[in-house]
Design a protein around this motif. Structure first.
Motif, PDB file in Angstrom:
ATOM      1  N   LEU A 209       7.031   2.789   7.176  1.00 43.18           N
ATOM      2  CA  LEU A 209       5.424   3.260   6.953  1.00 43.18           C
ATOM      3  C   LEU A 209       5.245   3.724   8.324  1.00 43.18           C
ATOM      4  O   LEU A 209       5.498   3.422   9.534  1.00 43.18           O
ATOM      5  N   HIS A 213      -0.620   4.359   8.230  1.00 40.52           N
ATOM      6  CA  HIS A 213      -0.633   3.080   7.440  1.00 40.52           C
ATOM      7  C   HIS A 213      -0.826   1.940   8.472  1.00 40.52           C
ATOM      8  O   HIS A 213      -1.555   0.813   8.224  1.00 40.52           O
ATOM      9  N   SER A 231      -0.201   8.934   1.960  1.00 46.83           N
ATOM     10  CA  SER A 231       1.162   9.361   2.519  1.00 46.83           C
ATOM     11  C   SER A 231       1.122  11.012   2.394  1.00 46.83           C
ATOM     12  O   SER A 231       1.048  11.253   1.334  1.00 46.83           O
ATOM     13  N   ARG A 236       1.834   8.622  -1.893  1.00 47.94           N
ATOM     14  CA  ARG A 236       1.526   7.418  -2.469  1.00 47.94           C
ATOM     15  C   ARG A 236       0.201   6.833  -1.678  1.00 47.94           C
ATOM     16  O   ARG A 236       0.054   7.308  -0.614  1.00 47.94           O
ATOM     17  N   SER A 238      -2.254   3.702  -0.520  1.00 47.42           N
ATOM     18  CA  SER A 238      -2.264   2.348  -0.096  1.00 47.42           C
ATOM     19  C   SER A 238      -3.510   1.923   0.273  1.00 47.42           C
ATOM     20  O   SER A 238      -4.472   2.825   0.879  1.00 47.42           O
ATOM     21  N   ALA A 240      -5.645  -1.037   2.687  1.00 51.42           N
ATOM     22  CA  ALA A 240      -5.770  -2.179   3.598  1.00 51.42           C
ATOM     23  C   ALA A 240      -7.186  -2.874   3.405  1.00 51.42           C
ATOM     24  O   ALA A 240      -8.123  -2.295   3.670  1.00 51.42           O
ATOM     25  N   LEU A 245      -2.080  -4.916   3.524  1.00 49.84           N
ATOM     26  CA  LEU A 245      -1.882  -3.635   3.022  1.00 49.84           C
ATOM     27  C   LEU A 245      -1.219  -3.718   1.780  1.00 49.84           C
ATOM     28  O   LEU A 245      -0.133  -4.157   1.457  1.00 49.84           O
ATOM     29  N   GLN A 246      -1.954  -3.082   0.709  1.00 46.84           N
ATOM     30  CA  GLN A 246      -1.453  -3.019  -0.771  1.00 46.84           C
ATOM     31  C   GLN A 246      -0.848  -1.545  -0.765  1.00 46.84           C
ATOM     32  O   GLN A 246      -1.383  -0.631  -0.908  1.00 46.84           O
ATOM     33  N   TYR A 247       0.350  -1.469  -1.338  1.00 45.40           N
ATOM     34  CA  TYR A 247       1.293  -0.252  -1.339  1.00 45.40           C
ATOM     35  C   TYR A 247       1.206   0.180  -2.607  1.00 45.40           C
ATOM     36  O   TYR A 247       1.170  -0.388  -3.597  1.00 45.40           O
ATOM     37  N   ASN A 248       1.431   1.540  -2.833  1.00 45.24           N
ATOM     38  CA  ASN A 248       1.565   2.222  -3.879  1.00 45.24           C
ATOM     39  C   ASN A 248       0.766   2.124  -5.159  1.00 45.24           C
ATOM     40  O   ASN A 248       1.219   1.550  -6.276  1.00 45.24           O
ATOM     41  N   LEU A 249      -0.557   2.248  -4.961  1.00 43.61           N
ATOM     42  CA  LEU A 249      -1.438   2.007  -5.868  1.00 43.61           C
ATOM     43  C   LEU A 249      -1.859   3.154  -6.752  1.00 43.61           C
ATOM     44  O   LEU A 249      -1.911   4.162  -6.205  1.00 43.61           O
TER      45      LEU A 249
END
Length: 274
Positions: A209, A213, A231, A236, A238, A240, A245-249
Motif C-alpha cells: 500500500l 492509502h 489505487s 481497487r 479502499s 478508511a 482500512l477496508q480493502y478491495n471493495l
C-alpha cells in the motif's frame, strides 16, 4: 469489612473494583499495541511490575528498592518506546471530545439544522469512484461527517462547488494540476482539492500500500471523516473509517458502507432506491 482474604492479603470490594478497572485499562492498551514490537516490551514490563508488587507484598526490602529504581527508569523508557501508540491514543481521545470543529455540536448550540441531502450527495461520488476504478485513475476523496476539517481544507486549493461526477473526474485526471492530494467534501459541496492529509504510521499496513492509502488511514485516525482511496496501479477501491482500512471493495459494497456510516436513517431509503 473485607470481601475475602487470600493468605496475608485482605481484599475489599473497592480493591476488586480497582483491579477490574485496571484490567480493562491494560486490555485496551494491549489492543492498541498488539501486533507491534512494542507489544512484547509492554508484556515484559508488565511482568516485571507484577513481580515488583509480589516482592513488595512479601516485605523483601532490598529487592523492592532495586525494582523501584528499575521501574522509575523504565517508565521513561516506555514513553519513548510507545510514543507512536501514545500519540495515537491521545488523537483518539481528542477526536471523540473535539467541540471546536464539531458540526453536530455547533448545530445544537446555535440551533442550526442541516438541509443537505446526504443520500443525493453520495450518488455522484460513488459514480465517480466507479469510473476512476475502471480507468485505473488514482483518487483520494474525504467525506466529512461531523468534523468541519477546516485545517485540511485550507491546505489545498479552495473550490467550493456542488458535487458532480464530471468535476470529480476532471480533478483526478492525470492532466489536471489538482489530481495530487485529496478532495475534501463537506455539507454536500466539494470544498477543496489537492489537500494535504496526515499520514498514518501504522506498522501493520501491507508494504504494497502506497502513500495514498496511508493518507486515507491517517485522516480517519484523527477525524471522524470517511476516506475513499482508489489505487492507480490496480484500480481497487479502499475505504478508511475510524482508523480502519477496508480493502478491495466493490462499488455496491462501497455505496452500502458509505450509506451506513454517513447517511441519516430517514435518507437511506432514497439512496438505496436511486
Amino acid at each position: 469489612m473485607f470481601a475475602l482474604r487470600i493468605g496475608f492479603l485482605e481484599v475489599g470490594w473497592i480493591d476488586l473494583l480497582d483491579i477490574l478497572i485496571v484490567a480493562i485499562l491494560l486490555y485496551q492498551i494491549y489492543n492498541l499495541v498488539r501486533g507491534s514490537v512494542a507489544s512484547r516490551v509492554f508484556v515484559g514490563y508488565l511482568l516485571v511490575y507484577l513481580f515488583y508488587l509480589t516482592v513488595k507484598a512479601l516485605g523483601l526490602s532490598l529487592l523492592t528498592t532495586i525494582l523501584e529504581y528499575f521501574i522509575s527508569v523504565g517508565a521513561l523508557a516506555l514513553i519513548i518506546i510507545f510514543q507512536q501508540e501514545i500519540r495515537r491514543f491521545l488523537l483518539l481521545i481528542g477526536k471523540s471530545t473535539s467541540f471546536a470543529n464539531n458540526k453536530w455540536f455547533r448545530r445544537w448550540l446555535l440551533k442550526q439544522s442541516s438541509d443537505v441531502d446526504q443520500a443525493a450527495a453520495l450518488k455522484p461520488i460513488v459514480d465517480a469512484c466507479k469510473t476512476l476504478a475502471a480507468e485505473f485513475a488514482g483518487g483520494l476523496i474525504v467525506i466529512s461527517k461531523n468534523d468541519e476539517l477546516v485545517k485540511y481544507v485550507e491546505s489545498g486549493q479552495i473550490i467550493d462547488a456542488e458535487i458532480s461526477k464530471p468535476l470529480l473526474l476532471a480533478i483526478f485526471s492525470q492532466y489536471s494540476p489538482l489530481h495530487d492530494g485529496a478532495v475534501i467534501i463537506n455539507d454536500g459541496r466539494i470544498r477543496a482539492a489537492r489537500c494535504i492529509l496526515p499520514v498514518s504510521d501504522d506498522d501493520n499496513l501491507p508494504a504494497s500500500l502506497g502513500f495514498r492509502h496511508r493518507a486515507a488511514l491517517g485522516m480517519s485516525e484523527v477525524t471522524d471523516a470517511t476516506v475513499i482511496a482508489i489505487s492507480e496501479e490496480t484500480g481497487r477501491v479502499s475505504l478508511a473509517v475510524n482508523g480502519e482500512l477496508q480493502y478491495n471493495l466493490g462499488i455496491a459494497e462501497l455505496e452500502e458502507r458509505l450509506r451506513t456510516y454517513l447517511v441519516q436513517p430517514s435518507q437511506r431509503q432514497g439512496l438505496a432506491s436511486s
